[in-house]
Structure formats: C-alpha cells, structure tokens
Design a protein around this motif. Structure first.
Motif, PDB file in Angstrom:
ATOM      1  N   ILE A  31       0.847  -1.196   0.000  1.00 56.87           N
ATOM      2  CA  ILE A  31       0.000   0.000   0.000  1.00 56.87           C
ATOM      3  C   ILE A  31       0.877   1.238   0.000  1.00 56.87           C
ATOM      4  N   PHE A  73      -1.053  -1.020  -4.356  1.00 58.41           N
ATOM      5  CA  PHE A  73      -2.203  -0.129  -4.257  1.00 58.41           C
ATOM      6  C   PHE A  73      -1.726   1.325  -4.231  1.00 58.41           C
ATOM      7  N   SER A  82      -5.539   3.407  -1.272  1.00 58.10           N
ATOM      8  CA  SER A  82      -6.175   2.152  -0.882  1.00 58.10           C
ATOM      9  C   SER A  82      -7.416   2.429  -0.052  1.00 58.10           C
TER      10      SER A  82
END
Length: 308
Positions: free
Chosen positions: A86, A145, A148
């Motif tokens: 992320i 990501f 996210s």
C-alpha cells in the motif's frame, strides 16, 4: 587482438547491446523529465535545488535494486506468494514515481497496480472494503495499491465524503480486516510518503505551470492545500489507530525523490525473504523454413509514414 568484422557487416552483439541500452533509456527519459520539472520548480523557490545524490550512484543503485526486484518476482511466482503493498501519502508526495520504478522491469501479469477511482453509486452502498477485495492477489502475484482503503481515513474524512461514525467504524474494522488478510497468507506492507508543506507547494506550482503535468492536479488536490492541518490530524489518527503488529506502517521521507525511491525499494526487498532462483538456459530452436511459403505483398498505404 580483437578481430574486426568484414566491411559492411556488423557484429551480432552490437544490435543486442543497442537494445539493452534502449531499455535503460526508459529510465533516462524519466530522469530527463524530472530534470525539466526541477527547472520549473526552481522558478518558484528562493534557492536552486541541489543534487543530493550523485547521478551515477543513483542509476547504479536503481538498476541494482530493479535487478533484485526481478529476483523477488521470480521467487513470488515459484512459491505462489501473495504480496500487497500500500502506498499512501499527501498529493504529490512521490508515490507514483516509486511505483513506476518498481514495476518498470517486472512482468505486469505478476506485479500490477491497483489505482481505484472514486466509488460509483452502487459501490457506495457496498461493504466499504468490498471493491478492494477483488483486486487482492492470487498466488504468485504482487499488487501495488496506489492509494487504498485508507482513503476513508484521509481524503474522505477531510473532505466530508463520510461521517465521523463511518470513520470510527473504519478504524474498528480495518485492523481486523488486515489481520484476516495476513492470516489468509497475504504479505501486507504499508508505506506513508511524508513531505513538508514547502515541498508540496513547490510541486503543486510545478504542475500548475507544466502543461505535461497539469492533468495530475485535480480540484481535490488544490482544495487539499487549504486543509493541510486537517490532513495532518487525519494522518496522525490513522497511523495511531491502524499501526498493528501484523501490518505496521513504514514512513518514507520523500522530500528528496531519488532517495525516497531507493530507500523504499531497498526496504521493500527486505520485507519478503527471497533467494535467486536459477533458470534453465534458454536455447532457441533453429528457424524452420518452408520453401513453398512466399510472403504476399502489403499495400503501401498500410504502412505508417517514416517521418523520423
């Protein structure tokens, strides 16, 4: 003494070398773009930006780290690992630049980017995490990501797209959601890219005055400048409530883009233990030629004009 090729011929390794150099030029093109933008930035700064890392050192380390990423990719495939990374941070913090360098040499079927747009009307009625679940990796995949589910703790909260009750429910749910992902076998790594107020201002000004980058500056980004402190408070609450042992946050100091890229990639490689997997040597089979085959004519209008 090196034997020279006959006149009018070319050593077979020359085109291979040229192809490899062209591949490296992809990174050089990105850096040339960075230099152009840095020049624009200097118009709005009260000083000239200094080179904080030697260019040769930067390229050498970047190519070395990208080579290690290829080894990691092979390891992930071989062992059917599932990796989620992320990338969060303020607008213009440099998340996209790091993601580009990570994916640049990797197989897009193995390492892919999930950058979800704002939820549509149907998605707004779903369980909050539902639209993210479909982007999670299967065995042998890495998913990056670019923003996210943490949108709820950041932009959605600051811009008033959700209620405080929604945020509180998110904070209660996300630790359990992430623990569930980790228990399922997913390696979850979370980065927050941190930049200063001054650095964001310079990068925003750069985008405003650069026609090639203006598309990156959305009305939401512009509005975020006036809400710097609100975003800071939201970030602090997010880190405090969601920094868990199973999926801790890692902060990347990102005022220096080149150092941020190298530091983040080097750290990422340390989060997934891997080893180099030796590949079987590839042997090209001989070209099969059919004497009965003849290539048909192609109409001239089908060719792209040779302007260069």
């Amino acid at each position: 003494m090196t034997k020279k090729p006959p006149n009018g011929t070319k050593l077979i390794h020359d085109p291979i070398r040229e192809e490899m150099l062209d591949s490296f030029d992809e990174e050089l093109e990105l850096e040339i773009d960075d230099d152009r933008l840095d020049a624009l930035t200097n118009e709005f700064a009260d000083h000239t930006a200094e080179e904080t890392i030697d260019r040769r050192v930067y390229f050498k380390e970047l190519f070395r780290l990208q080579g290690e990423l290829v080894k990691l990719q092979t390891w992930v495939q071989q062992h059917q690992l599932k990796v989620v990374v992320i990338f969060e941070g303020r607008d213009s913090a440099g998340k996209g630049g790091v993601i580009k360098r990570i994916t640049q040499r990797l197989n897009p079927r193995v390492c892919r980017v999930a950058a979800l747009p704002a939820p549509n009307e149907r998605e707004r009625t779903q369980w909050y995490f539902q639209r993210y679940v479909s982007h999670l990796p299967a065995g042998g995949e890495i998913v990056l990501f670019d923003r996210s589910w943490y949108n709820r703790a950041g932009v959605e909260r600051v811009m008033g797209f959700c209620t405080e009750d929604d945020v509180e429910e998110f904070f209660r749910s996300v630790p359990e959601f992430e623990r569930m992902l980790v228990r399922s076998g997913i390696t979850l790594i979370k980065y927050w890219f941190s930049i200063t107020d001054e650095e964001q201002y310079l990068r925003f000004m750069m985008r405003i005055h650069d026609p090639l980058k203006q598309w990156k500056l959305s009305p939401m980004d512009v509005e975020s400048r006036s809400r710097w402190e609100q975003y800071t408070k939201a970030k602090e609450a997010m880190l405090e409530r969601t920094h868990i042992q199973e999926a801790p946050w890692y902060l990347v100091e990102a005022d220096d883009k080149k150092k941020a890229r190298l530091n983040c990639i080097a750290h990422l490689l340390e989060q997934v233990p891997y080893q180099e997997i030796k590949r079987e040597p590839v042997v090209l089979p001989p070209r099969v030629r059919n004497p009965e085959y003849s290539r048909g004519p192609i109409p001239p209008e089908m060719y792209v004009p040779s302007r260069y």
